[in-house]
Write a protein that holds these residues in place. Sequence first.
Motif, PDB file in Angstrom:
ATOM      1  N   THR A 302       0.810  -1.224   0.000  1.00 43.86           N
ATOM      2  CA  THR A 302       0.000   0.000   0.000  1.00 43.86           C
ATOM      3  C   THR A 302       0.842   1.272   0.000  1.00 43.86           C
ATOM      4  O   THR A 302       0.320   2.361  -0.244  1.00 43.86           O
ATOM      5  CB  THR A 302      -0.934   0.030   1.222  1.00 43.86           C
ATOM      6  OG1 THR A 302      -0.140  -0.043   2.426  1.00 43.86           O
ATOM      7  CG2 THR A 302      -1.909  -1.138   1.189  1.00 43.86           C
ATOM      8  N   THR A 310      -2.642   4.179  -2.332  1.00 49.28           N
ATOM      9  CA  THR A 310      -4.028   3.772  -2.524  1.00 49.28           C
ATOM     10  C   THR A 310      -4.874   4.471  -1.465  1.00 49.28           C
ATOM     11  O   THR A 310      -4.392   5.382  -0.781  1.00 49.28           O
ATOM     12  CB  THR A 310      -4.155   2.228  -2.441  1.00 49.28           C
ATOM     13  OG1 THR A 310      -5.501   1.851  -2.716  1.00 49.28           O
ATOM     14  CG2 THR A 310      -3.730   1.711  -1.076  1.00 49.28           C
ATOM     15  N   THR A 311      -6.120   4.059  -1.300  1.00 49.37           N
ATOM     16  CA  THR A 311      -6.944   4.666  -0.263  1.00 49.37           C
ATOM     17  C   THR A 311      -6.567   4.089   1.101  1.00 49.37           C
ATOM     18  O   THR A 311      -6.031   2.978   1.201  1.00 49.37           O
ATOM     19  CB  THR A 311      -8.432   4.411  -0.520  1.00 49.37           C
ATOM     20  OG1 THR A 311      -8.685   3.012  -0.420  1.00 49.37           O
ATOM     21  CG2 THR A 311      -8.829   4.903  -1.902  1.00 49.37           C
ATOM     22  N   THR A 314      -8.017   0.551   1.931  1.00 47.12           N
ATOM     23  CA  THR A 314      -7.771  -0.575   1.028  1.00 47.12           C
ATOM     24  C   THR A 314      -6.831  -1.589   1.686  1.00 47.12           C
ATOM     25  O   THR A 314      -5.757  -1.227   2.199  1.00 47.12           O
ATOM     26  CB  THR A 314      -7.162  -0.090  -0.303  1.00 47.12           C
ATOM     27  OG1 THR A 314      -8.130   0.715  -0.980  1.00 47.12           O
ATOM     28  CG2 THR A 314      -6.772  -1.265  -1.191  1.00 47.12           C
ATOM     29  N   ALA A 316      -4.398  -5.064   1.489  1.00 47.29           N
ATOM     30  CA  ALA A 316      -3.428  -5.568   0.517  1.00 47.29           C
ATOM     31  C   ALA A 316      -2.957  -6.954   0.923  1.00 47.29           C
ATOM     32  O   ALA A 316      -3.058  -7.357   2.091  1.00 47.29           O
ATOM     33  CB  ALA A 316      -2.245  -4.616   0.410  1.00 47.29           C
TER      34      ALA A 316
END
Length: 352
Positions: A302, A310-311, A314, A316
């Motif tokens: 991430t 990313t957000t 999110t 991973a």
Amino acid sequence: MNRLLKLTQQWKADNLLMPIWVEENHLCMIDQRKLPHKTEILEITQVDQLAKGIKDMAIRGSGAIGIAGVYGMLLASRISGGKKEDVILAGKKLKSTRPTAVNLSKTVDNLSKFAESCSEDRFYEEFMEKACDVLEEQLNFEKELGRYGAEIINDGDSILTHCHSGALAGSGFGGRALSVIRTAFLEGKNIHVYCCETRPYLQGARITAYELEKFGIPHTLITDGMSGYLMRIGKINKVVVGSDRVASNGDLINKVGTYMHALAAKENGIPFYTATSSHTIDFSLERGMDIDVEYRPEYEVTHLDGKLITTENTRALYPAFDVTPNEMINGIISEEGIIRAPYLTQLLRLKK
């Protein structure tokens, strides 16, 4: 420490790109996380520091962490004044840092077994000699592996490699895959290397490309997902990767993404090779999919260079390795020669 210091001086004179070495009172280790923009040397005075460096991937690559195990046990021997139990305990601590890396486990286990057999009164001297033998063997193996592997490289080849399997992942000459490539280049063969960036840790972009530049080998950096298309249009005609472990049936456990390249190579009729050592063959592992794959922290996917890509919510997933079935492998390059199918019987020759 005389023999070890002399070896280090000789290796420096030979321009080896060493990942770890000894100075008078401490170990020196290149922090591979900072490459290629900064060459930072970490000073290691305690085994815990080295263990953290292995776990955090300041030093990585199966050969490099294997010899890091040697240096760590030597450091424990010096700190403790030659106490056998402290050296064996240090080995256990180092071995636990990367459970999938069989080279580290085997090296530590072999040295621990030797330590058990040493006499108490001459332990320091006997253990030092044995450890130096192991370090010399690692370098010699890289050169032998390179010599055998160069036989499969033709003049004009364009070679794909994945992740980093080079000098800084070994003892300084070329590690595994790059031992093959470097030897072919030194033999005067006109070659070009395509190195995959290797997300998420970017070992290919940061370290493989760095080494290829150091060695003067023509190369092009690509993203991991480009290899299949480049094979299809004829840009790549051979694949040579390293190995973290090879099962007794010839299945390859290597950096995640390797299987994807093998699939593309098979589809396009391109020879796929792995460069390994007899120490990396795990005869206790019947097939690759039986392995307990190491999963790295989500953060490494991430984030890139410490920045969120990313957000925030999110999730991973990062399996550090994948498994390439033996039927996709044209040959296993080792310091004993090139092993070909049927792997189950041919690999047993190395065991014997």
